[in-house]
Design a protein around this motif. Sequence first.
Motif, PDB file in Angstrom:
ATOM      1  N   ASN A  27      56.684  34.969  26.671  1.00 44.53           N
ATOM      2  CA  ASN A  27      56.437  36.184  26.925  1.00 44.53           C
ATOM      3  C   ASN A  27      54.433  36.242  27.114  1.00 44.53           C
ATOM      4  OD1 ASN A  27      58.568  37.631  23.873  1.00 44.53           O
ATOM      5  ND2 ASN A  27      59.113  37.433  25.753  1.00 44.53           N
ATOM      6  N   ILE A  28      54.528  36.676  27.870  1.00 51.03           N
ATOM      7  CA  ILE A  28      52.986  36.536  28.334  1.00 51.03           C
ATOM      8  C   ILE A  28      53.087  38.294  28.406  1.00 51.03           C
ATOM      9  CG2 ILE A  28      50.820  35.801  29.953  1.00 51.03           C
ATOM     10  CD1 ILE A  28      53.648  34.389  31.257  1.00 51.03           C
ATOM     11  N   THR A  29      51.742  37.677  27.326  1.00 53.67           N
ATOM     12  CA  THR A  29      50.406  39.296  27.253  1.00 53.67           C
ATOM     13  C   THR A  29      49.214  39.362  27.369  1.00 53.67           C
ATOM     14  OG1 THR A  29      52.870  40.518  26.192  1.00 53.67           O
ATOM     15  CG2 THR A  29      50.718  41.955  25.796  1.00 53.67           C
ATOM     16  N   CYS A  30      48.315  40.005  27.916  1.00 55.02           N
ATOM     17  CA  CYS A  30      47.352  39.859  28.067  1.00 55.02           C
ATOM     18  C   CYS A  30      45.980  41.328  27.947  1.00 55.02           C
ATOM     19  CB  CYS A  30      47.004  38.530  28.456  1.00 55.02           C
ATOM     20  SG  CYS A  30      46.198  39.183  29.765  1.00 55.02           S
ATOM     21  N   ILE A  31      45.523  41.148  27.086  1.00 54.41           N
ATOM     22  CA  ILE A  31      43.757  42.579  27.473  1.00 54.41           C
ATOM     23  C   ILE A  31      43.215  42.101  28.188  1.00 54.41           C
ATOM     24  CG2 ILE A  31      42.960  44.396  26.163  1.00 54.41           C
ATOM     25  CD1 ILE A  31      45.220  44.783  24.270  1.00 54.41           C
ATOM     26  N   VAL A  32      42.237  42.166  28.645  1.00 56.32           N
ATOM     27  CA  VAL A  32      41.150  42.264  29.454  1.00 56.32           C
ATOM     28  C   VAL A  32      39.784  43.526  28.767  1.00 56.32           C
ATOM     29  CG1 VAL A  32      39.632  41.112  31.174  1.00 56.32           C
ATOM     30  CG2 VAL A  32      41.505  40.640  31.333  1.00 56.32           C
ATOM     31  N   VAL A  33      38.779  43.203  28.473  1.00 55.43           N
ATOM     32  CA  VAL A  33      37.704  44.308  28.284  1.00 55.43           C
ATOM     33  C   VAL A  33      36.658  43.542  28.933  1.00 55.43           C
ATOM     34  CG1 VAL A  33      36.280  45.539  26.507  1.00 55.43           C
ATOM     35  CG2 VAL A  33      38.742  44.528  26.086  1.00 55.43           C
ATOM     36  N   ARG A  34      36.529  44.815  29.396  1.00 64.46           N
ATOM     37  CA  ARG A  34      35.170  44.148  31.141  1.00 64.46           C
ATOM     38  C   ARG A  34      33.933  45.267  30.164  1.00 64.46           C
ATOM     39  NH1 ARG A  34      34.688  40.897  36.110  1.00 64.46           N
ATOM     40  NH2 ARG A  34      32.328  40.726  35.960  1.00 64.46           N
ATOM     41  N   LEU A  35      32.237  44.346  30.207  1.00 61.11           N
ATOM     42  CA  LEU A  35      31.216  45.052  29.947  1.00 61.11           C
ATOM     43  C   LEU A  35      30.439  45.025  31.193  1.00 61.11           C
ATOM     44  CD1 LEU A  35      30.300  42.989  26.375  1.00 61.11           C
ATOM     45  CD2 LEU A  35      31.849  45.319  26.401  1.00 61.11           C
ATOM     46  N   TYR A  36      30.047  46.656  31.566  1.00 62.32           N
ATOM     47  CA  TYR A  36      29.620  46.608  32.574  1.00 62.32           C
ATOM     48  C   TYR A  36      28.235  47.300  32.006  1.00 62.32           C
ATOM     49  CZ  TYR A  36      34.073  46.911  34.856  1.00 62.32           C
ATOM     50  OH  TYR A  36      35.537  47.563  35.586  1.00 62.32           O
ATOM     51  N   HIS A  37      27.686  45.770  31.385  1.00 63.83           N
ATOM     52  CA  HIS A  37      26.109  46.299  31.038  1.00 63.83           C
ATOM     53  C   HIS A  37      25.267  45.694  32.324  1.00 63.83           C
ATOM     54  CE1 HIS A  37      27.102  43.750  27.499  1.00 63.83           C
ATOM     55  NE2 HIS A  37      27.206  43.301  28.932  1.00 63.83           N
ATOM     56  N   HIS A  38      25.270  44.465  33.203  1.00 68.60           N
ATOM     57  CA  HIS A  38      25.283  44.097  33.941  1.00 68.60           C
ATOM     58  C   HIS A  38      25.668  44.102  35.210  1.00 68.60           C
ATOM     59  CE1 HIS A  38      26.128  39.788  33.098  1.00 68.60           C
ATOM     60  NE2 HIS A  38      25.840  40.032  31.898  1.00 68.60           N
ATOM     61  N   GLN A  39      24.669  42.517  36.088  1.00 63.69           N
ATOM     62  CA  GLN A  39      25.669  42.862  37.279  1.00 63.69           C
ATOM     63  C   GLN A  39      26.165  41.066  36.756  1.00 63.69           C
ATOM     64  OE1 GLN A  39      26.941  43.770  40.161  1.00 63.69           O
ATOM     65  NE2 GLN A  39      27.810  42.441  40.732  1.00 63.69           N
ATOM     66  N   SER A  40      27.544  41.118  36.683  1.00 61.86           N
ATOM     67  CA  SER A  40      28.619  39.634  36.394  1.00 61.86           C
ATOM     68  C   SER A  40      27.933  38.541  37.165  1.00 61.86           C
ATOM     69  CB  SER A  40      29.575  39.233  35.764  1.00 61.86           C
ATOM     70  OG  SER A  40      30.022  40.735  35.313  1.00 61.86           O
ATOM     71  N   PRO A  41      27.436  37.261  37.029  1.00 57.25           N
ATOM     72  CA  PRO A  41      27.459  35.708  37.884  1.00 57.25           C
ATOM     73  C   PRO A  41      28.935  36.045  38.323  1.00 57.25           C
ATOM     74  CG  PRO A  41      27.752  35.215  35.934  1.00 57.25           C
ATOM     75  CD  PRO A  41      27.845  36.852  35.347  1.00 57.25           C
ATOM     76  N   LYS A  42      28.385  35.481  40.093  1.00 59.95           N
ATOM     77  CA  LYS A  42      29.721  35.459  40.803  1.00 59.95           C
ATOM     78  C   LYS A  42      30.585  33.812  40.504  1.00 59.95           C
ATOM     79  CE  LYS A  42      32.389  36.084  44.388  1.00 59.95           C
ATOM     80  NZ  LYS A  42      33.313  37.729  44.334  1.00 59.95           N
ATOM     81  N   ILE A  43      31.907  34.122  40.237  1.00 58.71           N
ATOM     82  CA  ILE A  43      32.422  33.392  39.811  1.00 58.71           C
ATOM     83  C   ILE A  43      33.799  33.027  40.390  1.00 58.71           C
ATOM     84  CG2 ILE A  43      34.220  31.485  38.060  1.00 58.71           C
ATOM     85  CD1 ILE A  43      31.493  32.006  37.490  1.00 58.71           C
ATOM     86  N   GLU A  44      34.042  31.786  41.334  1.00 60.00           N
ATOM     87  CA  GLU A  44      35.103  31.178  42.189  1.00 60.00           C
ATOM     88  C   GLU A  44      36.555  31.191  41.934  1.00 60.00           C
ATOM     89  OE1 GLU A  44      34.689  31.454  45.635  1.00 60.00           O
ATOM     90  OE2 GLU A  44      32.433  31.838  45.605  1.00 60.00           O
ATOM     91  N   PRO A  45      36.931  31.647  42.346  1.00 59.21           N
ATOM     92  CA  PRO A  45      38.666  31.993  41.859  1.00 59.21           C
ATOM     93  C   PRO A  45      39.059  30.030  42.128  1.00 59.21           C
ATOM     94  CG  PRO A  45      39.038  32.528  44.592  1.00 59.21           C
ATOM     95  CD  PRO A  45      37.386  32.366  43.508  1.00 59.21           C
ATOM     96  N   LEU A  46      40.163  29.728  40.639  1.00 54.54           N
ATOM     97  CA  LEU A  46      40.758  28.350  40.444  1.00 54.54           C
ATOM     98  C   LEU A  46      41.396  27.857  41.675  1.00 54.54           C
ATOM     99  CD1 LEU A  46      41.612  28.511  36.717  1.00 54.54           C
ATOM    100  CD2 LEU A  46      39.412  27.631  38.051  1.00 54.54           C
ATOM    101  N   PRO A  47      41.511  27.490  42.289  1.00 60.71           N
ATOM    102  CA  PRO A  47      42.949  27.155  43.357  1.00 60.71           C
ATOM    103  C   PRO A  47      43.651  27.321  43.002  1.00 60.71           C
ATOM    104  CG  PRO A  47      41.385  25.121  42.584  1.00 60.71           C
ATOM    105  CD  PRO A  47      41.219  25.901  41.597  1.00 60.71           C
ATOM    106  N   PRO A  48      44.738  28.064  44.112  1.00 62.44           N
ATOM    107  CA  PRO A  48      45.549  29.266  43.667  1.00 62.44           C
ATOM    108  C   PRO A  48      47.249  27.695  43.506  1.00 62.44           C
ATOM    109  CG  PRO A  48      44.926  28.630  46.066  1.00 62.44           C
ATOM    110  CD  PRO A  48      44.152  28.385  45.796  1.00 62.44           C
ATOM    111  N   GLN A  49      47.663  27.343  42.833  1.00 63.10           N
ATOM    112  CA  GLN A  49      48.880  27.053  42.319  1.00 63.10           C
ATOM    113  C   GLN A  49      49.787  27.376  42.755  1.00 63.10           C
ATOM    114  OE1 GLN A  49      48.940  24.796  38.308  1.00 63.10           O
ATOM    115  NE2 GLN A  49      46.384  25.032  37.713  1.00 63.10           N
ATOM    116  N   THR A  50      51.299  27.002  43.282  1.00 64.99           N
ATOM    117  CA  THR A  50      52.567  27.097  44.307  1.00 64.99           C
ATOM    118  C   THR A  50      53.789  26.586  43.618  1.00 64.99           C
ATOM    119  OG1 THR A  50      52.957  24.677  45.560  1.00 64.99           O
ATOM    120  CG2 THR A  50      51.385  27.236  46.427  1.00 64.99           C
TER     121      THR A  50
END
Length: 393
Positions: A332-355
């Motif tokens: 089973n896979i469960t996650c929570i992402v909590v984002r803090l919007y106090h400033h502009q986050s650095p631009k991060i390139e996504p990881l290469p897709p996996q098939t």
Amino acid sequence: MVCSSYLRTVFIQSGNIQKVTEGLLLKFPSFRKGLKTVSSATFLSDRIFPSGRMMVDNTSATSNRGPTISTSPDKDDNDGCASGGWKSEDGKLGCGYSSFRGKRASMEDFFDVKTCKINGETVCLFGIFDGHGGSRAAEYLKENLFKNLMNHPEFLTNTRVAISETYQQTDSDFLESGKDTFRDDGSTASTAVLVGNHLYVANVGDSRTVISKSGKAIPLSEDHKPNRSDERKRIENAGGVVMWAGTWRVGGVLAMSRAFGNRMLKQFVVAEPEIQEQKLDEEFELLVLASDGLWDVVPNEDAVQLALSEEEPELAARKLIETAFTRGSADNITCIVVRLYHHQSPKIEPLPPQTLTESETKTDDTETETEIEIETEIETETETESKTEPING
């Protein structure tokens, strides 16, 4: 989100219902044949939020405590997938969650997200509960842990003590509630409590919480594994034994050294949390809380990079679940992402897709699909009784 049989995605933001497109499936052609799509607007309006708003629990509201806001979708009876989220009224904090049954026949993960004001202080609580040997312990934590914590008399004045005492008291209450049964299920708990800008992360078991600081992943919890030197010493000092049975296990049974429940191993498998405190500033971008179904195949650094590549936390949570599944997670896979919007986050390139290869997309045709229900988390009524068989968290 990709499911083994079909897809249903719930997307909730600030009480508004949004349809989710099926573009995610384009790169997974092997799943299209058996896909069943459902109108999220119809599903949500009929079953999750009949009023079209977040659910508000006023049962514990007092003169110094505002109502508790809880993201509580009602029940789903089919697919084992759910995702959604919300943003704070001031726009400084956003939360996304996603939960997926994956390749397991039943769902034992639960999660909880709550926010309220106590004495004028905004409090947010996030929790991941990964059950083993059945879903009852994880469900009990979802229903009671945060409620008990907010009712602790020292919750705001001595939060660390309140968390530690509440964890252990809730474990005792759970064991007492099942003393006349033969069930011996258990659950992890990884929780994050945000009081103003003070963050308290508590952990029991092998679920995990990671924070992103200036784009770098910093673990705020350490998995409780039986072969961890300090944990092994504690278990052996209490008269227990750690042995190899496919992986390191307490008594050859349980693959984690701390948990709620697990009555037969309680002398060795405690529910005392390890707690880390962090004062948040503008260098911190987000939190990722997840069950080991994610962490087994997604390293901390990858999880942070993937989450930062999405501005909306709901999309980040779904991307993490998708990535774990495509990388071969069998749990089973469960996650929570909590984002803090106090400033502009650095631009991060996504990881290469996996098939997925053709062999990776095949599941055991003899596996029985069980009916799944969703509350805030995905719930099952599975009552797996396992006292002597090895248990993986």
